[in-house]
Write a protein that holds these residues in place. Structure first.
Motif, PDB file in Angstrom:
ATOM      1  N   ALA A 164      -4.555  13.497   2.608  1.00 24.60           N
ATOM      2  CA  ALA A 164      -5.628  14.422   2.249  1.00 24.60           C
ATOM      3  C   ALA A 164      -6.606  13.791   1.257  1.00 24.60           C
ATOM      4  O   ALA A 164      -7.822  13.995   1.350  1.00 24.60           O
ATOM      5  CB  ALA A 164      -5.035  15.701   1.658  1.00 24.60           C
ATOM      6  N   ASP A 165      -6.089  12.990   0.346  1.00 26.86           N
ATOM      7  CA  ASP A 165      -6.970  12.304  -0.604  1.00 26.86           C
ATOM      8  C   ASP A 165      -7.862  11.283   0.119  1.00 26.86           C
ATOM      9  O   ASP A 165      -9.043  11.127  -0.227  1.00 26.86           O
ATOM     10  CB  ASP A 165      -6.152  11.600  -1.675  1.00 26.86           C
ATOM     11  N   ALA A 166      -7.297  10.601   1.099  1.00 28.47           N
ATOM     12  CA  ALA A 166      -8.086   9.625   1.858  1.00 28.47           C
ATOM     13  C   ALA A 166      -9.162  10.319   2.682  1.00 28.47           C
ATOM     14  O   ALA A 166     -10.299   9.822   2.784  1.00 28.47           O
ATOM     15  CB  ALA A 166      -7.175   8.807   2.765  1.00 28.47           C
ATOM     16  N   ALA A 213       0.827  -1.212   0.000  1.00 27.71           N
ATOM     17  CA  ALA A 213       0.000   0.000   0.000  1.00 27.71           C
ATOM     18  C   ALA A 213       0.860   1.260   0.000  1.00 27.71           C
ATOM     19  O   ALA A 213       0.561   2.226  -0.708  1.00 27.71           O
ATOM     20  CB  ALA A 213      -0.921  -0.004   1.214  1.00 27.71           C
ATOM     21  N   LEU A 214       1.934   1.255   0.788  1.00 18.60           N
ATOM     22  CA  LEU A 214       2.828   2.422   0.803  1.00 18.60           C
ATOM     23  C   LEU A 214       3.489   2.624  -0.558  1.00 18.60           C
ATOM     24  O   LEU A 214       3.610   3.758  -1.042  1.00 18.60           O
ATOM     25  CB  LEU A 214       3.885   2.245   1.890  1.00 18.60           C
ATOM     26  N   GLY A 215       3.904   1.510  -1.172  1.00 18.31           N
ATOM     27  CA  GLY A 215       4.513   1.634  -2.496  1.00 18.31           C
ATOM     28  C   GLY A 215       3.529   2.148  -3.531  1.00 18.31           C
ATOM     29  O   GLY A 215       3.858   2.989  -4.368  1.00 18.31           O
ATOM     30  N   THR A 216       2.295   1.663  -3.458  1.00 19.86           N
ATOM     31  CA  THR A 216       1.270   2.118  -4.397  1.00 19.86           C
ATOM     32  C   THR A 216       0.943   3.590  -4.185  1.00 19.86           C
ATOM     33  O   THR A 216       0.748   4.348  -5.145  1.00 19.86           O
ATOM     34  CB  THR A 216      -0.003   1.270  -4.232  1.00 19.86           C
ATOM     35  N   ALA A 217       0.882   4.019  -2.913  1.00 17.92           N
ATOM     36  CA  ALA A 217       0.604   5.426  -2.622  1.00 17.92           C
ATOM     37  C   ALA A 217       1.704   6.332  -3.144  1.00 17.92           C
ATOM     38  O   ALA A 217       1.443   7.446  -3.637  1.00 17.92           O
ATOM     39  CB  ALA A 217       0.429   5.610  -1.114  1.00 17.92           C
ATOM     40  N   GLU A 218       2.945   5.872  -3.046  1.00 21.53           N
ATOM     41  CA  GLU A 218       4.055   6.680  -3.563  1.00 21.53           C
ATOM     42  C   GLU A 218       3.986   6.791  -5.080  1.00 21.53           C
ATOM     43  O   GLU A 218       4.222   7.849  -5.660  1.00 21.53           O
ATOM     44  CB  GLU A 218       5.384   6.051  -3.140  1.00 21.53           C
TER      45      GLU A 218
END
Length: 236
Positions: free
Chosen positions: A111-113, A99-104
């Motif tokens: 803010a998007d969440a 998830a962290l890799g995808t968010a990066e």
């Protein structure tokens, strides 16, 4: 041809001999045939045909020594529960890293969440449920392999261990919170959802989690037992 016996000459004619079988011989032969036939019938009636794979109804009852190994096994269920906990931790770490890799990569920020709390909450709950049902399936499988028999029952034992420890942990947390009021000190993000919506979603997620983890624990236990069933069929 003329043969002479003294002064008398006699012409000898060819004689055809015919053997007559007496009626007693026919009766004896018929009697022996009937006796042999009756003996063969008796012999065939005493023959028992054993099928290659007898049906379950014809199989003998399990021995008492074998029955002693059946049923719920504490050790199998306990170690299956430990494996389920370990798998949940490993899978949670893997999903968090992904998830962290995808968010990066997608430049997805907090803010998007917060702008779409419903979608973020549903995604997080779905991923959490998938991680736990996979972990409980693995724990049930290990319990079924260890127990050798009654895989479904020992898979249920894995779920029961998790349920009991969860209740104990919740009770201990409530007791500690009453003493030190820890929840008020936790910084919680502001979510633009009503309290009723959050409560309803939490109840649905909790019920879904309980039902699915129970189901997959039992299915995993049965899958673990199937390994031994294959070996038993090969040995028969």
């Amino acid at each position: 041809m003329v043969q002479q016996y003294g002064d008398t000459a006699t012409a000898t004619q060819p004689v055809t001999a015919t053997m007559q079988v007496p009626d007693d011989a026919d009766a004896t032969t018929t009697q022996r045939y009937e006796e042999a036939r009756a003996a063969a019938h008796r012999a065939m009636s005493n023959v028992t045909i054993i099928p290659d794979r007898p049906s379950a109804a014809l199989q003998a009852e399990p021995e008492a020594e074998l029955l002693s190994y059946r049923g719920f096994k504490f050790g199998a269920a306990f170690f299956g529960w430990l494996i389920a906990i370990a798998m949940s931790v490993v899978l949670t770490l893997a999903v968090s890293a992904a998830a962290l890799g995808t968010a990066e990569v997608l430049d997805y920020t907090r803010a998007d969440a917060e702008a779409q709390p419903g979608a973020a909450g549903i995604t997080a709950a779905t991923v959490g449920v998938l991680v736990l049902i996979l972990a409980f399936y693995t724990g049930g499988y290990v319990a079924g392999r260890l127990a050798r028999f009654d895989g479904g029952r020992n898979g249920f034992g894995v779920w029961m261990f998790a349920f009991l420890f969860s209740v104990l942990a919740a009770g201990a947390g409530a007791l500690v919170n009453n003493q030190y009021d820890l929840l008020d000190e936790v910084s919680r993000p502001d979510v633009s959802l009503s309290t009723d919506t959050i409560t309803t979603a939490g109840i649905i997620a909790a019920v879904t989690l309980v039902v699915l983890t129970l189901l997959f624990s039992i299915v995993g236990g049965k899958a673990g037992k199937r390994y031994h069933d294959k070996i038993d069929r090969l040995l028969d």
